[in-house]
Enzyme design. Structure first.
Site, PDB file in Angstrom:
ATOM      1  N   HIS A 120      49.257  31.808  25.917  1.00 59.70           N
ATOM      2  CA  HIS A 120      50.001  32.913  26.545  1.00 59.70           C
ATOM      3  C   HIS A 120      49.855  34.216  25.764  1.00 59.70           C
ATOM      4  O   HIS A 120      50.715  35.086  25.847  1.00 59.70           O
ATOM      5  CB  HIS A 120      51.489  32.552  26.688  1.00 59.70           C
ATOM      6  CG  HIS A 120      51.755  31.512  27.741  1.00 59.70           C
ATOM      7  ND1 HIS A 120      52.946  30.840  27.856  1.00 59.70           N
ATOM      8  CD2 HIS A 120      50.972  31.036  28.740  1.00 59.70           C
ATOM      9  CE1 HIS A 120      52.886  29.992  28.883  1.00 59.70           C
ATOM     10  NE2 HIS A 120      51.693  30.080  29.424  1.00 59.70           N
ATOM     11  N   CYS A 128      45.398  47.992  26.112  1.00 58.37           N
ATOM     12  CA  CYS A 128      45.430  49.102  27.056  1.00 58.37           C
ATOM     13  C   CYS A 128      45.180  48.573  28.469  1.00 58.37           C
ATOM     14  O   CYS A 128      44.235  47.834  28.705  1.00 58.37           O
ATOM     15  CB  CYS A 128      44.387  50.146  26.688  1.00 58.37           C
ATOM     16  SG  CYS A 128      44.294  51.445  27.933  1.00 58.37           S
ATOM     17  N   CYS A 131      41.574  50.923  29.660  1.00 58.58           N
ATOM     18  CA  CYS A 131      40.240  50.669  29.087  1.00 58.58           C
ATOM     19  C   CYS A 131      40.141  49.314  28.389  1.00 58.58           C
ATOM     20  O   CYS A 131      39.067  48.922  27.955  1.00 58.58           O
ATOM     21  CB  CYS A 131      39.859  51.790  28.119  1.00 58.58           C
ATOM     22  SG  CYS A 131      40.872  51.839  26.632  1.00 58.58           S
ATOM     23  N   CYS A 152      47.678  54.755  25.588  1.00 57.34           N
ATOM     24  CA  CYS A 152      46.433  54.603  24.843  1.00 57.34           C
ATOM     25  C   CYS A 152      45.923  55.978  24.413  1.00 57.34           C
ATOM     26  O   CYS A 152      45.874  56.903  25.228  1.00 57.34           O
ATOM     27  CB  CYS A 152      45.420  53.924  25.766  1.00 57.34           C
ATOM     28  SG  CYS A 152      43.756  53.840  25.126  1.00 57.34           S
ATOM     29  N   GLY A 192      59.255  21.017  21.968  1.00 54.59           N
ATOM     30  CA  GLY A 192      60.026  22.213  22.336  1.00 54.59           C
ATOM     31  C   GLY A 192      59.514  22.992  23.528  1.00 54.59           C
ATOM     32  O   GLY A 192      59.541  24.210  23.508  1.00 54.59           O
ATOM     33  N   SER A 194      59.960  23.174  27.819  1.00 57.72           N
ATOM     34  CA  SER A 194      60.639  22.645  29.010  1.00 57.72           C
ATOM     35  C   SER A 194      59.627  22.142  30.027  1.00 57.72           C
ATOM     36  O   SER A 194      59.997  21.481  30.994  1.00 57.72           O
ATOM     37  CB  SER A 194      61.516  23.726  29.640  1.00 57.72           C
ATOM     38  OG  SER A 194      60.696  24.783  30.112  1.00 57.72           O
ATOM     39  N   GLU A 220      66.474  18.534  24.800  1.00 53.25           N
ATOM     40  CA  GLU A 220      66.924  18.218  26.162  1.00 53.25           C
ATOM     41  C   GLU A 220      65.870  17.385  26.898  1.00 53.25           C
ATOM     42  O   GLU A 220      64.764  17.214  26.419  1.00 53.25           O
ATOM     43  CB  GLU A 220      67.161  19.523  26.940  1.00 53.25           C
ATOM     44  CG  GLU A 220      68.330  20.333  26.392  1.00 53.25           C
ATOM     45  CD  GLU A 220      68.446  21.717  27.021  1.00 53.25           C
ATOM     46  OE1 GLU A 220      67.803  21.972  28.062  1.00 53.25           O
ATOM     47  OE2 GLU A 220      69.175  22.551  26.453  1.00 53.25           O
ATOM     48  N   ALA A 236      63.445  19.982  16.544  1.00 57.65           N
ATOM     49  CA  ALA A 236      62.088  19.851  16.009  1.00 57.65           C
ATOM     50  C   ALA A 236      62.052  20.035  14.489  1.00 57.65           C
ATOM     51  O   ALA A 236      61.311  19.345  13.790  1.00 57.65           O
ATOM     52  CB  ALA A 236      61.176  20.880  16.675  1.00 57.65           C
TER      53      ALA A 236
HETATM   54  P1  NAD Z   1      61.454  27.124  27.475  1.00 54.63           P
HETATM   55  O1  NAD Z   1      62.550  28.034  27.033  1.00 54.63           O
HETATM   56  O2  NAD Z   1      61.268  26.945  28.925  1.00 54.63           O
HETATM   57  O3  NAD Z   1      61.723  25.680  26.854  1.00 54.63           O
HETATM   58  C1  NAD Z   1      62.115  25.505  25.532  1.00 54.63           C
HETATM   59  C2  NAD Z   1      62.412  24.038  25.341  1.00 54.63           C
HETATM   60  O4  NAD Z   1      62.624  23.775  23.972  1.00 54.63           O
HETATM   61  C3  NAD Z   1      63.619  23.561  26.098  1.00 54.63           C
HETATM   62  O5  NAD Z   1      63.264  22.385  26.801  1.00 54.63           O
HETATM   63  C4  NAD Z   1      64.647  23.263  24.999  1.00 54.63           C
HETATM   64  O6  NAD Z   1      65.418  22.135  25.313  1.00 54.63           O
HETATM   65  C5  NAD Z   1      63.763  22.964  23.827  1.00 54.63           C
HETATM   66  N1  NAD Z   1      64.323  23.303  22.518  1.00 54.63           N
HETATM   67  C6  NAD Z   1      65.038  24.395  22.152  1.00 54.63           C
HETATM   68  N2  NAD Z   1      65.295  24.377  20.827  1.00 54.63           N
HETATM   69  C7  NAD Z   1      64.719  23.235  20.343  1.00 54.63           C
HETATM   70  C8  NAD Z   1      64.632  22.652  19.043  1.00 54.63           C
HETATM   71  N3  NAD Z   1      65.194  23.236  17.965  1.00 54.63           N
HETATM   72  N4  NAD Z   1      63.961  21.494  18.911  1.00 54.63           N
HETATM   73  C9  NAD Z   1      63.397  20.872  19.996  1.00 54.63           C
HETATM   74  N5  NAD Z   1      63.458  21.376  21.237  1.00 54.63           N
HETATM   75  C10 NAD Z   1      64.100  22.547  21.409  1.00 54.63           C
HETATM   76  O7  NAD Z   1      60.138  27.573  26.739  1.00 54.63           O
HETATM   77  P2  NAD Z   1      58.651  27.169  27.073  1.00 54.63           P
HETATM   78  O8  NAD Z   1      58.546  25.773  27.558  1.00 54.63           O
HETATM   79  O9  NAD Z   1      57.843  27.621  25.910  1.00 54.63           O
HETATM   80  O10 NAD Z   1      58.391  28.145  28.302  1.00 54.63           O
HETATM   81  C11 NAD Z   1      57.153  28.274  28.756  1.00 54.63           C
HETATM   82  C12 NAD Z   1      56.537  29.623  28.486  1.00 54.63           C
HETATM   83  O11 NAD Z   1      56.760  30.522  29.524  1.00 54.63           O
HETATM   84  C13 NAD Z   1      56.995  30.416  27.296  1.00 54.63           C
HETATM   85  O12 NAD Z   1      56.539  29.908  26.082  1.00 54.63           O
HETATM   86  C14 NAD Z   1      56.399  31.737  27.555  1.00 54.63           C
HETATM   87  O13 NAD Z   1      55.089  31.843  27.051  1.00 54.63           O
HETATM   88  C15 NAD Z   1      56.349  31.753  29.054  1.00 54.63           C
HETATM   89  N6  NAD Z   1      57.188  32.807  29.415  1.00 54.63           N
HETATM   90  C16 NAD Z   1      56.807  34.071  29.102  1.00 54.63           C
HETATM   91  C17 NAD Z   1      57.626  35.101  29.371  1.00 54.63           C
HETATM   92  C18 NAD Z   1      57.283  36.514  29.019  1.00 54.63           C
HETATM   93  O14 NAD Z   1      58.163  37.302  28.799  1.00 54.63           O
HETATM   94  N7  NAD Z   1      56.020  36.880  28.994  1.00 54.63           N
HETATM   95  C19 NAD Z   1      58.808  34.835  29.960  1.00 54.63           C
HETATM   96  C20 NAD Z   1      59.156  33.532  30.263  1.00 54.63           C
HETATM   97  C21 NAD Z   1      58.354  32.517  29.964  1.00 54.63           C
HETATM   98 ZN    ZN Z   2      42.805  52.942  27.103  1.00 58.18          ZN
END
Ligand code: NAD
Ligand code: ZN
Length: 252
Positions: A120, A128, A131, A152, A192, A194, A220, A236
């Site tokens: 991600h 940018c 460009c 930029c 960690g 979802s 969870e 974790a």
């Molecule tokens: P998520 O928040 O959906 O899930 C996090 C998970 O980690 C949950 O299941 C929770 O139970 C678990 N968790 C929390 N703390 C923990 C701990 N200490 N130990 C073990 N488990 C723990 O995050 P995700 O799965 O990474 O979401 C997917 C991706 O979606 C994100 O990583 C992100 O890259 C992307 N996303 C990006 C944006 C953005 O702003 N660009 C926005 C939303 C999602």
């Molecule tokens: Zn540029």
């Protein structure tokens, strides 16, 4: 979490030939970075359609950057936690081939992991939108201090953090490599995440279809719990160091 489960997981890792880890925001919550979807997640405070999509970036860049200013401030204070160090240690032990991460925080690399696939993108860089030039993320600072939209200096277009937003493609080569690793691995350790965001959510199924064992670490439930060989419920930062101990015992 029962001792037997952690022992069984340690055994699976120690006897694996090609293990891969897949991590999500939950691996960094113990570093002070909130995840997205859980109880204290960012989506309780922010609406993802307003701050995490490409259309949000173009429609209301001020709101978008207010969110990123907050994330960047948190990231400046964040350091790797025992979960990141444990994964780096597994790589050192020759028991982890690669970390596929959805995180953009760079904490795996800071902890010493060498092979990291950031599917991600990352928050070390800005890109940018005109460009395509890449800048260090610090280029945003002076703009954000003045509450202006960063632009930029070569072409004047808006700059975007080099992360993958919803509605954007994943970096093709990186994701292909992640998918290939999941086809090839004999063990996938998911920590960690979802597993609700595609296409990453498919990766455990790719690994399973190719005969891999599956270990899940999460506070969870996840949709793939029922397919896992071992589910380790808990934090974790507590579980992974114990898991490494179990692996080390078996390699000694
Ligand atoms: P998520 O928040 O959906 O899930 C996090 C998970 O980690 C949950 O299941 C929770 O139970 C678990 N968790 C929390 N703390 C923990 C701990 N200490 N130990 C073990 N488990 C723990 O995050 P995700 O799965 O990474 O979401 C997917 C991706 O979606 C994100 O990583 C992100 O890259 C992307 N996303 C990006 C944006 C953005 O702003 N660009 C926005 C939303 C999602
Ligand atoms: Zn540029």
């Amino acid at each position: 979490m029962a001792v037997e489960e952690i022992q069984r997981a340690g055994e699976l890792i120690a006897s694996s030939q090609f293990a891969v880890a897949l991590t999500g925001a939950g691996v960094s919550t113990e570093s002070g970075l909130p995840d997205f979807r859980s109880q204290d997640g960012l989506w309780r405070q922010y609406d993802p359609s307003e701050v995490a999509t490409l259309s949000a970036f173009y429609t209301d860049p001020h709101r978008f950057y207010a969110f990123y200013r907050h994330r960047l401030a948190l990231l400046r204070e964040a350091r790797p936690n025992p979960a990141h160090y444990a994964l780096a240690r597994l790589e050192d032990l020759g028991k982890l081939h690669v970390v596929i991460t959805q995180n953009v925080d760079g904490l795996h690399q800071q902890a010493g992991s060498r092979r990291v696939l950031e599917v991600h993108g990352n928050l070390r860089e800005a890109k940018c939108t005109g460009c395509g030039r890449i800048f260090p993320i610090s280029v945003l600072d002076p703009f954000l201090e003045r509450a202006e939209i960063p632009t930029c200096d070569s072409c004047g277009s808006a700059l975007k953090p080099n992360v993958v937003l919803f509605e954007e493609m994943l970096p093709e080569e990186v994701f292909e490599e992640a998918e290939a690793s999941c086809r090839r691995c004999d063990l996938l350790l998911v920590v960690g995440s979802s597993l609700q965001v595609t296409p990453v959510a498919y990766l455990p199924h790719v690994a399973l279809r190719h005969g891999a064992r599956l270990i899940l670490v999460n506070t969870e439930e996840t949709p793939v719990d029922r397919f896992a060989d071992v589910v380790l419920r808990g934090r974790a930062g507590v579980i992974l160091p114990r898991l490494v101990e179990e692996v080390e015992k078996r390699l000694a």
